[in-house]
Structure formats: structure tokens, C-alpha cells
Design an enzyme around this catalytic site. Structure first.
Site, PDB file in Angstrom:
ATOM      1  N   CYS A 148       0.867  -1.183   0.000  1.00 56.00           N
ATOM      2  CA  CYS A 148       0.000   0.000   0.000  1.00 56.00           C
ATOM      3  C   CYS A 148       0.903   1.232   0.000  1.00 56.00           C
ATOM      4  O   CYS A 148       1.743   1.363  -0.888  1.00 56.00           O
ATOM      5  CB  CYS A 148      -0.967  -0.031   1.193  1.00 56.00           C
ATOM      6  SG  CYS A 148      -0.168  -0.197   2.791  1.00 56.00           S
ATOM      7  N   ARG A 204      -2.166  -0.859   5.408  1.00 58.31           N
ATOM      8  CA  ARG A 204      -3.376  -1.371   4.771  1.00 58.31           C
ATOM      9  C   ARG A 204      -3.120  -2.749   4.161  1.00 58.31           C
ATOM     10  O   ARG A 204      -3.972  -3.625   4.171  1.00 58.31           O
ATOM     11  CB  ARG A 204      -3.846  -0.388   3.685  1.00 58.31           C
ATOM     12  CG  ARG A 204      -4.483   0.869   4.224  1.00 58.31           C
ATOM     13  CD  ARG A 204      -4.797   1.879   3.135  1.00 58.31           C
ATOM     14  NE  ARG A 204      -3.633   2.642   2.702  1.00 58.31           N
ATOM     15  CZ  ARG A 204      -3.631   3.561   1.751  1.00 58.31           C
ATOM     16  NH1 ARG A 204      -4.758   3.824   1.118  1.00 58.31           N
ATOM     17  NH2 ARG A 204      -2.549   4.221   1.427  1.00 58.31           N
TER      18      ARG A 204
END
Lengths: 297, 146
Positions: free
Chosen positions: A250, A255
Site C-alpha cells: 500500500c 493497509r
């Protein structure tokens, strides 16, 4: 798995490859006083824990506690041992993570604990939002714990990718590389998620060959993980299948730890790594293959 | 200077007991702002006196602890200020109010209310100038950080 703390046998988890890593809010409520269980809260919102947390839970802040302050890296082995010790965690403790925003940072903490070889780590499905929605209790009382002796294992390199690994990964014919950022970041419209400072990389776009499956699409509206069939379809239709080695990334690897968790533990993919250098590093590297727009490139 | 825990207490107090959190029907200007990606939204209302001072300020909104505490802190702070004084505020103001840790960690959240209030002031000035010159500047009701 710990031999003393039984897994949550909730039938909703039965379809997942490793249902033992998930627990329900009810299971947590039933184990608040279990001395073999340590509940850890990891949030994106800096001060949610201080506002109130699950009784007995301790805070693990991703930025100030999981990371080194000078060198860009996670805490080292000694730092991890200290972190665990200060929270009263032994090598046999069942560690249960929960947090805000679909357990975004809870899975980041889960990844770190697995990186240093902790045996029994679990995630409370639905996270803080579900606990709150069910009207369960919060407290501001911070538990006082006795420091423990904790011995971390050597880092598990099989779940972490560095930039050299990504470059090597790209030499394959159809590399399974999943960019879990927002579509705007993937296409190159933005350098960071909407609403965050647009900083951190020299170029916008994605790693050439990466497909885009935003991390949050793996969660239901109530923050719980989607059913196994939905998850299989979500990743499978983008070519992220269990027969291939997969790298997720990410912006800074938080994430993508959520997606890593989904692929490895809920769908049972054998070889999944989190590239935590992610776009902040890759987008500033000289000479590496990038792409912009909707296509992998 | 306060220590980290004292700053946290200030933030949580403003988050849980927000001052000036209400809609203002007779505002001279209102402006919505936000970080839609992380769910932080703020609408700032300002009542401005003829001599160019913030007579009343209020906000509505939802989002993280820091962004919403910021709404309360800023609307409390700017009441009585001139428009130029509001425009002269900056990130340092938020550091003084809620501490460096919180601002550095979540700069966009920490400055959302301030930025929206300043944009509201700009909007008011622009509208007033246009009105004085007999030009319809049209309403400005949103300011989103994308």
C-alpha cells in the site's frame, strides 16, 4: 496455538482456512479475566484507546510503539521483546487484537507479532466498532501488569517482502502483486489516501503489473470480514489466486497487512508477503518499473 | 508547556464535551470542510460583526477525536478575533493548543477546523467585497481536502 485457550468455534468462521485466528466480541467478553489472554487495541485514530477501551486491554500504537523512531523499520527483536514484556505477554499468551476502521491497524499488529514468531495471535472480528455497537463496556482504566520474560523468535522473512523481492517477483510471467490502496492512488491521481497529506513519494501510480483491490473491500459494513466465497471471488477475479506467490503493498505497509491477513489466514494462501516499504519507497526508487492509469501496465 | 498526557486530556475533554457545537441559523457565513477519506467532516458557522470581528463561532461535524476536538477548540479560540487575526493562525496554533505529538501524527485532522474557519473567513470577505461592488459572488459552502 495456545493449549490453554480454546479457539472460538463460532460457525461463522468455519469456512475460513484458519478460523482459529478469529474471535467474536462475545468470545472476548467471556475471556476478559482470562490470565492467559492479553487484549491489545491498535487504532488509526490516535486517541481512541484513551477515550475508552475494552476492560483489561492495552494499547499498541502503530506509529510510536511498533516502529523505530529514527531508522525506518519496525522495532527490532529486542524492541519487540520489550514491547511484549511491558504488556505482560509471555510466549504462551493468547494475544487478541482489535481496533478501529475494519481492524486496519489490528491486523498490522497481528502481522508484527507473527513476524517475531508469536504463536497464538487472534483478531476480534468487527473490531472496536462492533464491540461499541453491541453496547459492550469500555473503560479508561489502564491495566497495571508485571513485566514478563519474553523471547522473540528471529524475524519470519517469509511474510515480509523488501524491494529486491518485489523486483525479483516481477521477473515472473504473471506476478501476483496486489496494490491495496484507493483507486485514486493506484491510478496516480493521488500520492496518498484521500484526506491525508499528499507526500511521501516522488512519483504517483503503481508498481507495473500490480492489480488494484482496495483493502477495505474485504470487510463488511459492520467491520467484520466478508464471507470466504466473497473474498475468494474478490481476489480471484483479479488474478490473485492461491497457486501463486503473492506480494501485497500500500503506502507504508499498514493497509496491506489487512489484505495479507485475509489472503493468508482467511483464504489460506501459502505464500503471501507484505511489502511494507510500499509506495512510499517504491515511488521514490530510481529506475524501477511503474505504471499509471487503470491497467496493471 | 504541558506534557503529553495533559494535552490528551484537553483533546478528550473537547471531544466529549464540545463547546460551540451547534448549527447557527443566522450565521454571516457557513462552510463545510472535510477529509472524506478518513471520515472527518466539519461545518463551521461564523457570525461576523460590522467592525470585522468574530462575534460568534460554532461547528457541526463527525470524525476522529482530534478533528472534532479541533472544531471545539478553534471555535472557542476565534471568538472576539478580527478576521486578520483568524487568517494569521497556523499549524503552530494547533501545536500550542493540543501539543506537537497530536499535530505531527495527524496534521490534517488537527488543522481541519482551523483551515475550514479560515476558508470561511475568505469566503465571507470575497462575498462582502462582491456585494459592496454590486456583484453576485455566489455561495461557497464546501471545502474538501482531496
Amino acid at each position: 496455538m495456545s493449549t490453554t485457550v480454546q479457539p472460538d468455534t463460532n460457525p461463522a468462521f468455519a469456512g475460513y482456512a484458519h478460523p482459529e485466528v478469529l474471535v467474536t466480541t462475545q468470545w472476548v467478553a467471556d475471556h476478559l479475566d482470562d490470565p492467559n489472554v492479553r487484549i491489545l487495541e491498535s487504532d488509526e485514530d490516535l486517541l481512541l484507546y484513551e477515550l475508552g477501551h475494552i476492560p483489561g486491554a492495552m494499547k499498541l500504537d502503530w506509529e510510536t510503539q511498533m516502529q523505530q523512531p529514527v531508522k525506518r523499520d519496525f522495532v527490532d527483536k529486542a524492541g519487540f521483546e520489550k514491547l511484549a514484556s511491558e504488556r505482560g505477554i509471555t510466549n504462551d499468551t493468547t494475544v487478541v487484537f482489535y481496533g478501529d476502521k475494519n481492524n486496519w491497524y489490528a491486523t498490522y499488529g497481528f502481522w508484527l507479532f507473527k513476524y517475531y514468531g508469536h504463536d497464538d495471535v487472534r483478531v476480534m472480528d468487527g473490531g472496536r466498532a462492533k464491540w461499541e455497537a453491541e453496547g459492550r463496556p469500555f473503560t479508561r482504566e489502564v491495566p497495571k501488569v508485571e513485566p514478563t520474560e519474553y523471547t522473540a523468535k528471529d524475524p519470519d522473512g517469509s511474510i515480509r517482502a523488501f524491494r529486491e523481492d518485489v523486483l525479483k517477483h516481477l521477473e515472473q510471467e504473471n506476478p501476483a502483486l496486489v496494490d491495496v490502496r484507493s483507486p485514486q492512488e493506484y491510478t496516480g491521481e493521488l500520492l496518498h489516501a484521500i484526506g491525508y497529506p499528499q507526500e511521501g513519494a516522488q512519483r504517483a501510480g503503481h508498481v507495473k503489473g500490480a492489480v488494484n483491490v482496495p483493502w477495505g473491500t474485504a470487510a463488511n459494513e459492520d467491520g467484520t470480514f466478508k464471507a470466504v466465497d466473497e473474498l475468494r471471488r474478490l481476489y480471484g477475479e483479479k488474478g490473485i489466486t492461491p497457486d501463486k506467490p503473492v506480494i501485497a503493498y500500500c503506502r507504508i505497509g499498514e493497509r496491506s497487512s489487512h489484505t495479507w491477513f485475509v489472503l493468508k489466514y482467511l483464504l489460506g494462501y501459502e505464500d503471501v508477503r507484505n511489502y511494507d516499504g510500499s509506495w512510499t519507497e517504491w515511488g521514490s526508487l530510481v529506475g524501477v518499473p511503474n505504471a499509471v492509469g487503470n491497467e496493471p501496465g | 508547556m504541558l506534557d503529553r498526557q495533559e494535552y490528551i486530556e484537553i483533546i478528550l475533554d473537547h471531544y466529549e464535551h464540545p463547546r460551540h457545537k451547534h448549527r447557527m441559523e443566522d450565521a454571516s457565513v457557513q462552510l463545510g470542510g472535510g477529509n472524506p477519506g478518513c471520515g472527518d467532516l466539519i461545518t463551521v458557522y461564523l457570525k461576523i460583526s460590522d467592525d470585522g470581528k468574530i462575534e460568534q463561532a460554532s461547528f457541526e461535524g463527525e470524525g476522529c477525536t482530534i478533528s472534532q476536538a479541533g472544531g471545539s477548540i478553534i471555535t472557542e479560540l476565534i471568538e472576539g478575533m478580527t478576521l486578520d487575526e483568524v487568517k494569521a493562525l497556523g499549524k503552530e496554533t494547533m501545536i500550542e493548543e493540543i501539543g506537537e505529538d497530536a499535530v505531527k501524527s495527524r496534521v490534517r485532522c488537527a488543522t481541519l477546523a482551523l483551515g475550514t474557519a479560515q476558508a470561511a473567513v475568505d469566503s465571507y470577505i470575497k462575498t462582502k467585497r462582491s456585494s459592496d461592488e454590486g456583484i453576485d459572488a455566489g455561495p461557497v459552502v464546501e471545502r474538501f481536502e482531496n
